[in-house]
Design a protein around this motif. Structure first.
Motif, short mmCIF file in Angstrom:
data_model
loop_
_atom_site.label_atom_id
_atom_site.label_comp_id
_atom_site.label_asym_id
_atom_site.label_seq_id
_atom_site.Cartn_x
_atom_site.Cartn_y
_atom_site.Cartn_z
N TYR A 1 -12.07 10.83 -1.12
CA TYR A 1 -11.56 9.99 -0.17
C TYR A 1 -11.93 8.40 -0.76
O TYR A 1 -10.87 7.59 -0.86
CB TYR A 1 -12.04 10.01 1.27
CG TYR A 1 -11.53 9.04 2.28
CD1 TYR A 1 -10.27 9.15 2.55
CD2 TYR A 1 -12.54 8.01 2.40
CE1 TYR A 1 -9.88 8.22 3.57
CE2 TYR A 1 -11.93 7.03 3.62
CZ TYR A 1 -10.45 6.74 3.91
OH TYR A 1 -10.20 6.32 4.80
N PHE A 2 -13.01 8.02 -0.85
CA PHE A 2 -13.35 6.70 -1.40
C PHE A 2 -12.90 6.14 -2.85
O PHE A 2 -12.43 5.06 -3.08
CB PHE A 2 -14.61 6.36 -1.23
CG PHE A 2 -15.33 6.04 0.14
CD1 PHE A 2 -14.73 4.97 0.68
CD2 PHE A 2 -16.03 6.97 0.70
CE1 PHE A 2 -15.26 4.61 2.10
CE2 PHE A 2 -16.35 6.92 2.08
CZ PHE A 2 -16.05 5.61 2.89
N ILE A 3 -12.61 7.25 -3.69
CA ILE A 3 -12.28 6.84 -5.11
C ILE A 3 -10.71 6.97 -4.74
O ILE A 3 -10.06 6.16 -5.94
CB ILE A 3 -12.89 7.82 -5.98
CG1 ILE A 3 -14.32 7.39 -6.17
CG2 ILE A 3 -12.16 7.51 -7.29
CD1 ILE A 3 -15.13 8.23 -6.90
N MET A 4 -9.85 7.75 -4.49
CA MET A 4 -8.54 7.91 -4.87
C MET A 4 -7.73 8.03 -3.47
O MET A 4 -6.76 7.17 -3.67
CB MET A 4 -8.56 9.72 -5.25
CG MET A 4 -9.00 9.98 -6.61
SD MET A 4 -8.64 11.52 -6.99
CE MET A 4 -6.84 11.62 -7.17
N ILE A 5 -8.13 8.38 -2.35
CA ILE A 5 -7.47 8.39 -1.35
C ILE A 5 -7.24 6.92 -0.62
O ILE A 5 -6.29 6.20 -0.40
CB ILE A 5 -7.58 9.58 -0.13
CG1 ILE A 5 -7.50 10.83 -0.76
CG2 ILE A 5 -6.72 9.26 1.16
CD1 ILE A 5 -8.18 11.67 0.15
N ARG A 6 -8.34 6.31 -0.06
CA ARG A 6 -8.55 5.16 0.25
C ARG A 6 -7.67 4.17 -0.56
O ARG A 6 -6.73 3.05 -0.03
CB ARG A 6 -9.87 4.55 0.50
CG ARG A 6 -9.94 3.31 1.31
CD ARG A 6 -11.17 3.44 1.91
NE ARG A 6 -11.51 2.13 2.72
CZ ARG A 6 -12.30 1.25 2.24
NH1 ARG A 6 -13.15 1.39 1.24
NH2 ARG A 6 -12.49 0.02 3.04
N MET B 1 -3.76 4.44 -0.24
CA MET B 1 -3.17 4.13 0.93
C MET B 1 -3.15 2.58 1.14
O MET B 1 -2.31 1.85 1.61
CB MET B 1 -4.12 4.48 2.27
CG MET B 1 -4.02 5.95 2.35
SD MET B 1 -4.92 6.82 3.63
CE MET B 1 -5.77 5.61 4.48
N LYS B 2 -4.37 1.70 0.43
CA LYS B 2 -4.27 0.29 0.19
C LYS B 2 -2.92 -0.12 -0.34
O LYS B 2 -2.09 -1.16 -0.19
CB LYS B 2 -5.39 -0.28 -0.14
CG LYS B 2 -5.67 -1.76 -0.15
CD LYS B 2 -7.08 -2.26 -0.64
CE LYS B 2 -7.08 -3.52 -0.75
NZ LYS B 2 -8.47 -4.15 -1.41
N GLN C 1 -0.04 1.35 -0.93
CA GLN C 1 1.11 1.50 -0.18
C GLN C 1 1.26 0.58 0.83
O GLN C 1 2.54 0.23 1.12
CB GLN C 1 0.99 2.99 0.46
CG GLN C 1 1.18 4.15 -0.45
CD GLN C 1 1.06 5.44 0.06
OE1 GLN C 1 0.27 5.55 1.44
NE2 GLN C 1 1.65 6.44 -0.50
N LYS C 2 0.25 0.13 1.42
CA LYS C 2 0.28 -0.87 2.79
C LYS C 2 0.66 -2.06 2.16
O LYS C 2 1.37 -2.84 2.69
CB LYS C 2 -0.94 -0.65 3.37
CG LYS C 2 -1.06 -1.90 4.62
CD LYS C 2 -2.31 -1.79 5.03
CE LYS C 2 -2.33 -2.83 6.53
NZ LYS C 2 -3.64 -2.68 7.20
N GLU C 3 -0.01 -2.66 0.86
CA GLU C 3 0.63 -3.66 0.25
C GLU C 3 1.94 -3.82 -0.23
O GLU C 3 2.89 -4.73 -0.22
CB GLU C 3 -0.37 -4.13 -0.99
CG GLU C 3 -1.84 -4.49 -0.62
CD GLU C 3 -2.72 -4.59 -1.94
OE1 GLU C 3 -2.32 -4.15 -2.92
OE2 GLU C 3 -3.79 -4.93 -1.53
N HIS C 4 2.28 -2.70 -0.79
CA HIS C 4 4.00 -2.26 -1.38
C HIS C 4 4.86 -2.62 -0.01
O HIS C 4 5.94 -3.23 -0.30
CB HIS C 4 4.17 -1.13 -1.93
CG HIS C 4 5.30 -0.87 -2.60
ND1 HIS C 4 6.36 -0.01 -2.32
CD2 HIS C 4 5.82 -1.81 -3.79
CE1 HIS C 4 7.41 -0.21 -2.87
NE2 HIS C 4 7.09 -1.40 -4.10
N ARG C 5 4.47 -1.90 1.14
CA ARG C 5 5.20 -2.08 2.23
C ARG C 5 5.32 -3.64 2.87
O ARG C 5 6.52 -3.81 3.04
CB ARG C 5 4.78 -1.22 3.30
CG ARG C 5 5.61 -1.24 4.66
CD ARG C 5 6.79 -0.78 4.81
NE ARG C 5 7.19 0.39 4.04
CZ ARG C 5 8.23 0.71 3.62
NH1 ARG C 5 9.34 0.02 3.60
NH2 ARG C 5 8.42 2.01 3.08
#
Length: 112
Positions: free
Chosen positions: A36-41, A44-45, A47-51
């Motif tokens: 979670y801390f190495i790949m998923i989080r 998601m960050k 994706q949020k910046e791109h959006r």
């Protein structure tokens, strides 16, 4: 004789069974936390910046698409943008295809 020995240790093994199951699953749980801390989080960050970047697009911004097209935004709609890639040449692309916003002055219409 052997069955007697097993019978004597059976209650102790059953009592420790819950703890051994927890210690057996601990590496698996730890692996998911690290994943979670190495790949998923971080994904998601990004994706949020791109959006946020796509939502902040404005007319006149200079952008690069995921396909490598560089142009200046000439029209905007909810799902589409029109890029002027050369004087008098416009292409229509999806907003999500924008890879990055370039600094002003990077795209020069006369340099071709």
């Amino acid at each position: 004789m052997i069955s007697t020995a097993f019978a004597q240790t059976a209650p102790a093994a059953e009592a420790a069974g819950g703890a051994s199951m927890l210690t057996g699953m601990l590496p698996l749980i730890l692996m998911f936390v690290v994943l979670y801390f190495i790949m998923i989080r971080p994904q998601m960050k990004r994706q949020k910046e791109h959006r946020a970047m796509i939502d902040a697009l404005a007319k006149g911004d200079e952008v690069t698409t995921a396909g490598g097209i560089v142009g200046r935004v000439s029209k905007l709609s909810e799902q589409w943008i029109h890029l002027e890639i050369s004087p008098g040449v416009e292409v229509q692309v999806q907003r999500s295809a924008v890879g990055q916003v370039l600094p002003k002055g990077t795209f020069d219409k006369n340099a071709a």
